[in-house]
Design a protein around this motif. Sequence first.
Motif, PDB file in Angstrom:
ATOM      1  N   CYS A 151      32.313  21.536  50.528  1.00 40.19           N
ATOM      2  CA  CYS A 151      32.251  20.345  49.676  1.00 40.19           C
ATOM      3  C   CYS A 151      33.228  19.290  50.161  1.00 40.19           C
ATOM      4  CB  CYS A 151      32.568  20.702  48.223  1.00 40.19           C
ATOM      5  SG  CYS A 151      31.204  21.495  47.369  1.00 40.19           S
ATOM      6  N   LEU A 152      34.415  19.733  50.594  1.00 37.65           N
ATOM      7  CA  LEU A 152      35.441  18.789  51.053  1.00 37.65           C
ATOM      8  C   LEU A 152      35.000  18.099  52.337  1.00 37.65           C
ATOM      9  CD1 LEU A 152      38.237  17.593  50.756  1.00 37.65           C
ATOM     10  CD2 LEU A 152      39.155  19.542  51.992  1.00 37.65           C
ATOM     11  N   VAL A 153      34.511  18.913  53.275  1.00 29.48           N
ATOM     12  CA  VAL A 153      34.116  18.361  54.578  1.00 29.48           C
ATOM     13  C   VAL A 153      32.902  17.440  54.439  1.00 29.48           C
ATOM     14  CG1 VAL A 153      33.204  18.985  56.846  1.00 29.48           C
ATOM     15  CG2 VAL A 153      35.141  20.237  55.899  1.00 29.48           C
ATOM     16  N   ALA A 154      31.991  17.820  53.530  1.00 31.12           N
ATOM     17  CA  ALA A 154      30.808  16.976  53.330  1.00 31.12           C
ATOM     18  C   ALA A 154      31.123  15.799  52.414  1.00 31.12           C
ATOM     19  CB  ALA A 154      29.673  17.814  52.737  1.00 31.12           C
ATOM     20  N   GLY A 155      32.020  16.038  51.450  1.00 31.32           N
ATOM     21  CA  GLY A 155      32.268  15.024  50.431  1.00 31.32           C
ATOM     22  C   GLY A 155      33.184  13.898  50.891  1.00 31.32           C
ATOM     23  N   TYR A 156      34.121  14.209  51.785  1.00 34.37           N
ATOM     24  CA  TYR A 156      35.098  13.185  52.199  1.00 34.37           C
ATOM     25  C   TYR A 156      34.426  11.998  52.895  1.00 34.37           C
ATOM     26  CZ  TYR A 156      39.815  11.529  53.010  1.00 34.37           C
ATOM     27  OH  TYR A 156      40.963  10.788  52.978  1.00 34.37           O
ATOM     28  N   PRO A 157      33.590  12.266  53.912  1.00 33.43           N
ATOM     29  CA  PRO A 157      32.914  11.117  54.551  1.00 33.43           C
ATOM     30  C   PRO A 157      32.027  10.360  53.566  1.00 33.43           C
ATOM     31  CG  PRO A 157      32.643  13.110  55.854  1.00 33.43           C
ATOM     32  CD  PRO A 157      33.252  13.531  54.566  1.00 33.43           C
ATOM     33  N   LEU A 158      31.393  11.100  52.668  1.00 32.60           N
ATOM     34  CA  LEU A 158      30.522  10.464  51.681  1.00 32.60           C
ATOM     35  C   LEU A 158      31.345   9.545  50.765  1.00 32.60           C
ATOM     36  CD1 LEU A 158      27.738  10.215  50.427  1.00 32.60           C
ATOM     37  CD2 LEU A 158      28.220  12.241  49.058  1.00 32.60           C
ATOM     38  N   ALA A 159      32.472  10.061  50.283  1.00 34.39           N
ATOM     39  CA  ALA A 159      33.329   9.264  49.401  1.00 34.39           C
ATOM     40  C   ALA A 159      33.844   8.032  50.151  1.00 34.39           C
ATOM     41  CB  ALA A 159      34.500  10.113  48.908  1.00 34.39           C
ATOM     42  N   LEU A 160      34.204   8.233  51.416  1.00 34.09           N
ATOM     43  CA  LEU A 160      34.708   7.131  52.231  1.00 34.09           C
ATOM     44  C   LEU A 160      33.636   6.063  52.400  1.00 34.09           C
ATOM     45  CD1 LEU A 160      37.099   6.190  53.856  1.00 34.09           C
ATOM     46  CD2 LEU A 160      36.273   7.501  55.788  1.00 34.09           C
ATOM     47  N   PHE A 161      32.415   6.529  52.651  1.00 36.33           N
ATOM     48  CA  PHE A 161      31.301   5.600  52.811  1.00 36.33           C
ATOM     49  C   PHE A 161      31.096   4.793  51.529  1.00 36.33           C
ATOM     50  CE2 PHE A 161      26.756   4.740  52.243  1.00 36.33           C
ATOM     51  CZ  PHE A 161      26.515   3.950  53.349  1.00 36.33           C
ATOM     52  N   ILE A 162      31.117   5.486  50.402  1.00 37.39           N
ATOM     53  CA  ILE A 162      30.875   4.815  49.120  1.00 37.39           C
ATOM     54  C   ILE A 162      31.946   3.748  48.861  1.00 37.39           C
ATOM     55  CG2 ILE A 162      30.866   5.150  46.608  1.00 37.39           C
ATOM     56  CD1 ILE A 162      29.570   7.900  47.139  1.00 37.39           C
ATOM     57  N   VAL A 163      33.211   4.117  49.106  1.00 32.52           N
ATOM     58  CA  VAL A 163      34.313   3.193  48.817  1.00 32.52           C
ATOM     59  C   VAL A 163      34.237   1.938  49.687  1.00 32.52           C
ATOM     60  CG1 VAL A 163      36.818   2.957  49.027  1.00 32.52           C
ATOM     61  CG2 VAL A 163      35.857   4.947  47.916  1.00 32.52           C
ATOM     62  N   ARG A 164      33.701   2.082  50.902  1.00 28.42           N
ATOM     63  CA  ARG A 164      33.661   0.951  51.830  1.00 28.42           C
ATOM     64  C   ARG A 164      32.475   0.023  51.595  1.00 28.42           C
ATOM     65  NH1 ARG A 164      38.136  -0.505  53.588  1.00 28.42           N
ATOM     66  NH2 ARG A 164      37.861  -0.746  55.813  1.00 28.42           N
ATOM     67  N   GLN A 165      31.603   0.355  50.627  1.00 28.03           N
ATOM     68  CA  GLN A 165      30.457  -0.517  50.347  1.00 28.03           C
ATOM     69  C   GLN A 165      30.883  -1.681  49.458  1.00 28.03           C
ATOM     70  OE1 GLN A 165      27.606   0.077  52.032  1.00 28.03           O
ATOM     71  NE2 GLN A 165      28.967   1.628  52.881  1.00 28.03           N
ATOM     72  N   TYR A 197      25.603  22.592  46.461  1.00 31.89           N
ATOM     73  CA  TYR A 197      24.779  21.554  45.851  1.00 31.89           C
ATOM     74  C   TYR A 197      25.304  21.196  44.455  1.00 31.89           C
ATOM     75  CZ  TYR A 197      21.143  19.802  42.859  1.00 31.89           C
ATOM     76  OH  TYR A 197      20.477  19.089  41.928  1.00 31.89           O
ATOM     77  N   GLY A 198      25.599  22.210  43.675  1.00 32.88           N
ATOM     78  CA  GLY A 198      26.010  21.967  42.297  1.00 32.88           C
ATOM     79  C   GLY A 198      27.403  21.367  42.178  1.00 32.88           C
ATOM     80  N   GLN A 199      28.299  21.717  43.110  1.00 30.19           N
ATOM     81  CA  GLN A 199      29.699  21.333  42.973  1.00 30.19           C
ATOM     82  C   GLN A 199      30.078  20.056  43.702  1.00 30.19           C
ATOM     83  OE1 GLN A 199      31.803  22.944  40.914  1.00 30.19           O
ATOM     84  NE2 GLN A 199      29.996  24.116  40.350  1.00 30.19           N
ATOM     85  N   LEU A 200      29.243  19.633  44.630  1.00 26.98           N
ATOM     86  CA  LEU A 200      29.594  18.481  45.469  1.00 26.98           C
ATOM     87  C   LEU A 200      30.038  17.245  44.673  1.00 26.98           C
ATOM     88  CD1 LEU A 200      29.868  17.617  48.397  1.00 26.98           C
ATOM     89  CD2 LEU A 200      27.506  16.861  48.373  1.00 26.98           C
ATOM     90  N   PRO A 201      29.318  16.877  43.599  1.00 30.33           N
ATOM     91  CA  PRO A 201      29.767  15.686  42.852  1.00 30.33           C
ATOM     92  C   PRO A 201      31.192  15.817  42.325  1.00 30.33           C
ATOM     93  CG  PRO A 201      27.581  16.349  42.142  1.00 30.33           C
ATOM     94  CD  PRO A 201      28.073  17.430  43.053  1.00 30.33           C
ATOM     95  N   PHE A 202      31.603  17.044  41.984  1.00 31.68           N
ATOM     96  CA  PHE A 202      32.951  17.228  41.431  1.00 31.68           C
ATOM     97  C   PHE A 202      34.021  17.049  42.499  1.00 31.68           C
ATOM     98  CE2 PHE A 202      30.134  19.706  38.667  1.00 31.68           C
ATOM     99  CZ  PHE A 202      30.395  19.045  37.478  1.00 31.68           C
ATOM    100  N   MET A 203      33.598  17.165  43.763  1.00 30.10           N
ATOM    101  CA  MET A 203      34.516  16.858  44.855  1.00 30.10           C
ATOM    102  C   MET A 203      34.492  15.371  45.157  1.00 30.10           C
ATOM    103  SD  MET A 203      36.673  17.973  47.069  1.00 30.10           S
ATOM    104  CE  MET A 203      36.554  19.705  47.516  1.00 30.10           C
ATOM    105  N   LEU A 243      47.751  10.507  52.178  1.00 28.88           N
ATOM    106  CA  LEU A 243      47.788   9.592  51.038  1.00 28.88           C
ATOM    107  C   LEU A 243      46.624   9.799  50.077  1.00 28.88           C
ATOM    108  CD1 LEU A 243      49.118   6.335  52.700  1.00 28.88           C
ATOM    109  CD2 LEU A 243      50.261   7.756  51.009  1.00 28.88           C
ATOM    110  N   THR A 244      45.600  10.532  50.506  1.00 27.48           N
ATOM    111  CA  THR A 244      44.517  10.844  49.573  1.00 27.48           C
ATOM    112  C   THR A 244      44.588  12.307  49.137  1.00 27.48           C
ATOM    113  OG1 THR A 244      43.055  11.155  51.470  1.00 27.48           O
ATOM    114  CG2 THR A 244      42.916   9.049  50.321  1.00 27.48           C
ATOM    115  N   ALA A 245      45.689  12.985  49.484  1.00 28.49           N
ATOM    116  CA  ALA A 245      45.856  14.398  49.134  1.00 28.49           C
ATOM    117  C   ALA A 245      45.693  14.671  47.637  1.00 28.49           C
ATOM    118  CB  ALA A 245      47.208  14.911  49.625  1.00 28.49           C
ATOM    119  N   PRO A 246      46.191  13.797  46.751  1.00 30.77           N
ATOM    120  CA  PRO A 246      45.989  14.087  45.327  1.00 30.77           C
ATOM    121  C   PRO A 246      44.499  14.203  44.971  1.00 30.77           C
ATOM    122  CG  PRO A 246      47.592  12.329  45.590  1.00 30.77           C
ATOM    123  CD  PRO A 246      47.040  12.615  46.953  1.00 30.77           C
ATOM    124  N   GLY A 247      43.678  13.367  45.558  1.00 29.43           N
ATOM    125  CA  GLY A 247      42.234  13.427  45.314  1.00 29.43           C
ATOM    126  C   GLY A 247      41.638  14.713  45.865  1.00 29.43           C
TER     127      GLY A 247
END
Lengths: 364, 292
Positions: free
Chosen positions: B91-105, B169-175, B212-216
């Motif tokens: 979830c972390l490896v898949a979620g980090y790039p996704l979160a980064l992509f979302i934030v940069r939009q 699949y179920g947990q990814l959003p929580f990451m 700097l994103t360690a808390p997340g």
Amino acid sequence: MKPAIELRSAVKRFGGVTAVDNVSLTIGDGEFFSLLGPSGCGKTTTLRMIAGFEFPDAGDILLHGTSIGTTPPHQRRVNTVFQSYALFPHMTVAGNIGFGLEMQRIAPTERERRVREALELVRLADYGERWPRQLSGGQQQRVALARALINRPEVLLLDEPLGALDQKLRKEMQLELKRMQERVGITFIFVTHDQEEALSMSDRIAVMHHGRVLQIGTPTAIYERPNCRFVADFIGDTNFLDGRITASHAGHAVITTDDGLVITGASDRSLTIGSTATVSLRPEKARLTIDVPPGDIANCFATTVDRVDYIGSDTRMLVRIGSERTVSVWEQNNRSTLDRDAYWQPGEAGYLWWPAENGLVLAE
Amino acid sequence: MAIGGITAAGARSGARRRLAMLLAPGLFWLIAFFAIPLVVVLAYSVAVPGPTGRVEWRFTLENYQRLFGETLYVSAYVRSLWVGLLTTLICLVAGYPLALFIVRQPPAWRAALLFLILIPFWTNFLVRTYAWMIILSNNGIVNTAIQSLGLPRQILYPGEGAVLVGLVYGQLPFMVLPLVAALDRFDFTLMEAAADLGASRRRAFWRIMLPLTAPGIAAGSVLVFIPTVGQFVVSDLLGGAKVDFLGNLLQRLFTRSNPPNWPLGSAMAVIFMVVLTVAIVAYFRATAEERR
């Protein structure tokens, strides 16, 4: 010696907007060079292209003769002091300053020594173990400066570094920056929208507007001989007296305004008779006297004083010529007196006059 | 002065009363439904299971000894922790790039993308898990796709792989959501500063963005790891009741086995809680260190 930085017809577009439009600049080694202009004029984008955060869409950038147009920022020997300082909040002051050396894989002992030197250079010797958030704005600014200078860059870029400081600190830092630049001898490229800052610190200034460079010159040249209406207006205060050219000789031109004033001003080129032009007259370059001035003065008009603003060092007046036209004129308060008669009062009549070379004729 | 003192004291006691009133519902809830049941579970875990399922209230540590002695239980622990760890990592490896992509939009796009992440929650989790059974089944679309490439059909379901897919699949959003929050607070100028100081993008990521994103990362990991280790639905449905997780054993001990064995189940829950608490405290310690 090759120039420190050379921009050759650099262009940068964002979507449909051309942020930097065909800018060419040559900045000499060791120069304190300012990019000055209102927000959105392209000065920051120009700086970011030199830093490598943006790549030009056309044209090229050369660092000491080598093209760096497409070199990524971490491979350029150029460092930046950011407007927000951009200190790393999870590293100590020493950690921040040493970051560049760490990236270059300099040995820790050597790194420590140079960090100590850099801290001394910015007079923060005892602050190495502090965290950035524990420092004042001015101290953070000095850390940002040390963090950039420790890498001995070929060019130091400063993006409105004093913008977040209060007025007094700002003045202090201006002096300190200038002293620092003279000491280290590195080329500084300084972005600012503050004309006074640019005038007092720079060796040369480029005035930018709408992505273009309008004028490049020394502070005196920019202020005394602006080459267009925008530069004259943006730098300092001025009166514009619009009209048409009615005569043009070597070094001088005569323009006649719509309300019939005939004004002689300085002009370094010959202008077409009948073309529209303006005379830029700085408020401190005209005199207001009760009597007609002695001798042959090119421009002298009967006026009445409309408004008087006493601001301490100066008295700033708005005087009226004829019924419509007002001109701003400043008089230095070089006598110390409480005598009311020593100062102009609204409604008083007098003569506004200035020699031809004090007004600059600018073709439209 | 005295009057001022009296009114100040009065105001203080009033403030205290208001504070007590505000805290009362939450405190009541925690005591009644968390603290007391916890004590009950602890009590059960050291009691003796009777032959008919009734509990005999005699003190014993036999339940704990069984849990540490029998392979069935030990392997369920190990499997749960291992799959929980794996799920969190994926979830972390898949979620980090996704979160980064979302934030940069740009903001409008961002809101839309975040909404898309939340949309699956509108459908019941069971239904979504059943959907995975169909997708991964022998004649599901995954196998159809594999066969159309000329490869032999794979047994994807039921099995541990299917469980992992369902869990990720179920947990990814929580990451993703805590990561988006952390990256949103991250000042991207710092990445420019790092590049300016000679850091390649990779080094800038490891030295600046990640710490700097360690808390997340910590928040997302805990949100994914804890429910994953304790769940039983996904492993039940996608594991085909063959792969035992902690949750499955717990469920069985409390409801399905004949007779039910509440003391053993309670002991299992206690160990589970202790292990997780220790792991999470250690994890937060480690990430907090990073942030200093």
